[in-house]
Design an enzyme around this catalytic site. Sequence first.
Site, PDB file in Angstrom:
ATOM      1  N   CYS A 141      -4.781  -3.062   3.073  1.00  0.00           N
ATOM      2  CA  CYS A 141      -4.572  -2.855   4.502  1.00  0.00           C
ATOM      3  C   CYS A 141      -5.782  -3.221   5.351  1.00  0.00           C
ATOM      4  CB  CYS A 141      -4.124  -1.415   4.753  1.00  0.00           C
ATOM      5  SG  CYS A 141      -3.328  -1.184   6.365  1.00  0.00           S
ATOM      6  N   GLU A 154       0.845  -1.199   0.000  1.00  0.00           N
ATOM      7  CA  GLU A 154       0.000   0.000   0.000  1.00  0.00           C
ATOM      8  C   GLU A 154       0.877   1.246   0.000  1.00  0.00           C
ATOM      9  OE1 GLU A 154      -3.365   1.849   3.086  1.00  0.00           O
ATOM     10  OE2 GLU A 154      -1.729   0.620   3.862  1.00  0.00           O
ATOM     11  N   ASN A 189      -7.276   5.901  -1.871  1.00  0.00           N
ATOM     12  CA  ASN A 189      -6.154   5.021  -1.574  1.00  0.00           C
ATOM     13  C   ASN A 189      -6.305   3.838  -2.530  1.00  0.00           C
ATOM     14  OD1 ASN A 189      -4.273   3.251  -0.475  1.00  0.00           O
ATOM     15  ND2 ASN A 189      -4.763   3.786   1.642  1.00  0.00           N
ATOM     16  N   LYS A 216      -9.510   1.557  -1.985  1.00  0.00           N
ATOM     17  CA  LYS A 216      -9.722   1.044  -0.628  1.00  0.00           C
ATOM     18  C   LYS A 216     -11.098   1.436  -0.086  1.00  0.00           C
ATOM     19  CE  LYS A 216      -7.277   1.039   3.856  1.00  0.00           C
ATOM     20  NZ  LYS A 216      -6.037   1.541   4.493  1.00  0.00           N
ATOM     21  N   ASN A 221       0.252  -0.827   5.256  1.00  0.00           N
ATOM     22  CA  ASN A 221       1.158  -0.030   6.094  1.00  0.00           C
ATOM     23  C   ASN A 221       0.535  -0.035   7.479  1.00  0.00           C
ATOM     24  OD1 ASN A 221       2.486   2.737   4.059  1.00  0.00           O
ATOM     25  ND2 ASN A 221       2.073   0.635   3.483  1.00  0.00           N
ATOM     26  N   GLU A 254      -6.541   8.749   7.519  1.00  0.00           N
ATOM     27  CA  GLU A 254      -7.013   8.284   6.209  1.00  0.00           C
ATOM     28  C   GLU A 254      -8.403   8.829   5.882  1.00  0.00           C
ATOM     29  OE1 GLU A 254      -6.192   4.340   4.645  1.00  0.00           O
ATOM     30  OE2 GLU A 254      -5.106   3.902   6.505  1.00  0.00           O
TER      31      GLU A 254
END
Length: 308
Positions: free
Chosen positions: A168, A46, A106, A123, A193, A142
Amino acid sequence: MREIVIGGAQLGAIQKSDSREAVVARMIALLSQAATAGCDLVVFPELALTTFFPRWWMEDADEVETWFEAEMPNEATQPLFDAAKQHGIAITFGYAESTPDGHHYNTSILTDKEGNIVGKYRKVHLPGHVEFDTERAFQHLEKRYFEPGDLGFPVWKNLDAWMGMAICNDRRWPEMYREMGLQGVELITLGYNTPSVNSQDGNEGLAQRLYHSELSMTAGAYQNASWVVGVAKAGDEDGHPLMGGSIIVDPNGFVVARAETEEDELIVHACDMDMCNFGKKTIFDFARHRRIEHYSRITGQTGVVYPK
C-alpha cells in the site's frame, strides 16, 4: 524468455461481519479462474482476509487481536494453500500478523508453487495516526495497530525471477523501489487498501487517488526496470469506499493490464522477466551511473532541513 503468467486477484469489499472462511472461499474461486488462465503466480491484496479494520477505533486489546493471525497458514487459510498447491500456483497475499513475542505487523507473504512460504515482508511506511482524530472524515489507525516493519525490503529468487513485496503506502516512496532495485529485483508485488477519498481533503477524490497510485507504481517500475503488480481491495466496506485500479506494469512503466470493476476480478498478463534486462543495462545501470557520494541526505535525515 523467462515468462511468468501473473494474475492480479482484486478483491471486492469485505464487510466487518464477513468470516475469514467466506473470504478464503472467494480467494479460492479467483485462484480457480487463474488456473484456467494458466497463471503461475497470483497476487492478492493487502489485509486480504478481513475488512480494512484500521478504520475502526478500538480500545480493547482483545478486540484488536481478533483481526490478527497468530500463525500462517492457519485453520482458516489452509484451504487456500492447499488449492494453490493443487493448481501449482504461487501466491502472495497480505494479512495482519501477530508474532509469538507480541508484535503486530501489516504483513505479506510469498509462496512457491508447492505452497511453501519462501518470503515474508512487513510494511515499513505506515500511514495514518495513533489517537482518535476529530479532524478526519474517517479514521486511519495503522500507526495505532501496527509497528513499522523490521525486515527491510528483501528480495527472493522464486519462479526463476528476483521478487520483492511491498504494501500500500510503500508504493508512494521511491526508496522502496530503489532498495529492491539495488538487489536486482525483477518483479515487485504490491497489495493495497486505499480509500476512494482522502480523509483529510475531501476534494481529493477517486480520480486523483487513482492517478497518484498509478503514477507511483509506473514510475517505480520504470526507474528500476522491474515489473510491478499492484492489486487492490476495493468497493464499499460498511459505508467506507475503497478504490480499485489494480494494474500490472511492465519494466518500461507501461500499464499492460487493468481492472475494470471494484469487485472480485482477475487481471492476467504473461510477464517476460527478460524485459527487465535492457533498462538494467542501459539508463538504469546503477553501477555505472549512480553517484552515492551525493545521496547522504537520503539516509541521514527524515524531515526537511532548510539550508542556512
